[in-house]
Design an enzyme around this catalytic site. Sequence first.
Site, short mmCIF file in Angstrom:
data_model
loop_
_atom_site.label_atom_id
_atom_site.label_comp_id
_atom_site.label_asym_id
_atom_site.label_seq_id
_atom_site.Cartn_x
_atom_site.Cartn_y
_atom_site.Cartn_z
N GLU A 206 0.58 -1.19 -0.15
CA GLU A 206 -0.04 0.07 0.12
C GLU A 206 0.94 1.17 -0.05
OE1 GLU A 206 -3.09 -0.33 2.82
OE2 GLU A 206 -3.97 -2.27 2.20
N GLU B 72 -4.46 -8.72 -1.65
CA GLU B 72 -4.98 -8.92 -0.16
C GLU B 72 -6.49 -8.16 0.12
OE1 GLU B 72 -2.33 -6.61 2.98
OE2 GLU B 72 -4.10 -5.74 3.66
#
Length: 535
Positions: A217, A335
């Site tokens: 991220e 994810e």
Amino acid sequence: MLRLLLLWLWGPLGALAQGAPAGTAPTDDVVDLEFYTKRPLRSVSPSFLSITIDASLATDPRFLTFLGSPRLRALARGLSPAYLRFGGTKTDFLIFDPDKEPTSEERSYWKSQVNHDICRSEPVSAAVLRKLQVEWPFQELLLLREQYQKEFKNSTYSRSSVDMLYSFAKCSGLDLIFGLNALLRTPDLRWNSSNAQLLLDYCSSKGYNISWELGNEPNSFWKKAHILIDGLQLGEDFVELHKLLQRSAFQNAKLYGPDIGQPRGKTVKLLRSFLKAGGEVIDSLTWHHYYLNGRIATKEDFLSSDVLDTFILSVQKILKVTKEITPGKKVWLGETSSAYGGGAPLLSNTFAAGFMWLDKLGLSAQMGIEVVMRQVFFGAGNYHLVDENFEPLPDYWLSLLFKKLVGPRVLLSRVKGPDRSKLRVYLHCTNVYHPRYQEGDLTLYVLNLHNVTKHLKVPPPLFRKPVDTYLLKPSGPDGLLSKSVQLNGQILKMVDEQTLPALTEKPLPAGSALSLPAFSYGFFVIRNAKIAACI
């Protein structure tokens, strides 16, 4: 939203679809289904449903010794073939130290391995496991506090830690994807690859077969570490990693990324510039999705079709950007789970979470996501498939059934009538590796968010075919918040430490409607269907 998706997917195929017979006006609880089975919509990976181990488990490497548990490995093996992603926020705060000594727990495990075949070796000693399980709740609190406060500290992991991860993946029939630290930076903010080089050298010396990621991220690097990396720089970093792999024993290894978060505003901008700079070197694009904030999510959220529909727009955004800049690039959910922040307490680990999980699998397959990686197989938080006592939770059993029954070829199905949002249906060719089924069979999976039983009628050519039902319902007084699940009335639990139970079907009489009780989900395998798209 779901109606728009169905129009987008169905398009001109509606006229070709096999419908229910004329004159069978459904009552409120009898529903006609339409199938389009002339040709597959698409195919997903055989490892479509995959799993993760969060990098936080290595914050204190002692707890990686959990991965030596034969029970945990047996549960993971049930989900093979699959990828095992080792990643998450702590990816960017873990540093490989080849000179670091193993922990006493790791040493205890490796000393017991007298057998050269590591997958047939001795289990972790019961005393070591008990000690770690007693200490785990305190470690979990530390990890969750770190996550909530967004104050992350660097940790080091050893060669033994890498060995433990790799042996867990290999012995469970999983393909390891290892996330490298992207926050190791030079003064001019380029990626410092020296630590990655040490890890590559070690893994090469061991002959390990690993795929790679870089960072987690990157859109939130500023929040986590006060380092701002734009998409152009990140793309150049991936190109650098690709060159590193090309110069090593990993020249044929796969590289995935950039593992961005939800596709909003600046994150989409970062993705665009990343793909322009580094899109050519990644084998699949990875992104992350969660429906809710785990700290404020409610039971009603978990059962809301409106919440489920929010996933559709996120997928469309990702696919649009990918198609514009790197057409043909495969897209993975790298994810995902129900709620971020470790999941929602007393929700993400219960039967209620299965509605989100099964719907996400169905929509992902329909819309063109090739792989979906479930956060997390085992570890901190509430969204794990297996709990701290190595007991499988409802989403584990749902995942296991999906693996056994659902094949990679995706077909189209829909509910006839205006209100489709609370009865959600998905259709695949059946998994041909299931010993009971054969090419040409169909697997229909359905979730019912209505508060009444729904009776499904399949199209006429299939109406007289034999059908096997696999109905999942919660077990015990907690209802939808139960952590126990029953399949066709039988509670699912492991037979012993290394044996999964039989997943026994319930055959229906020919011509029967397919009944799905209120707030339940399940699978229906239509046998001897002889569908050309599945042969």
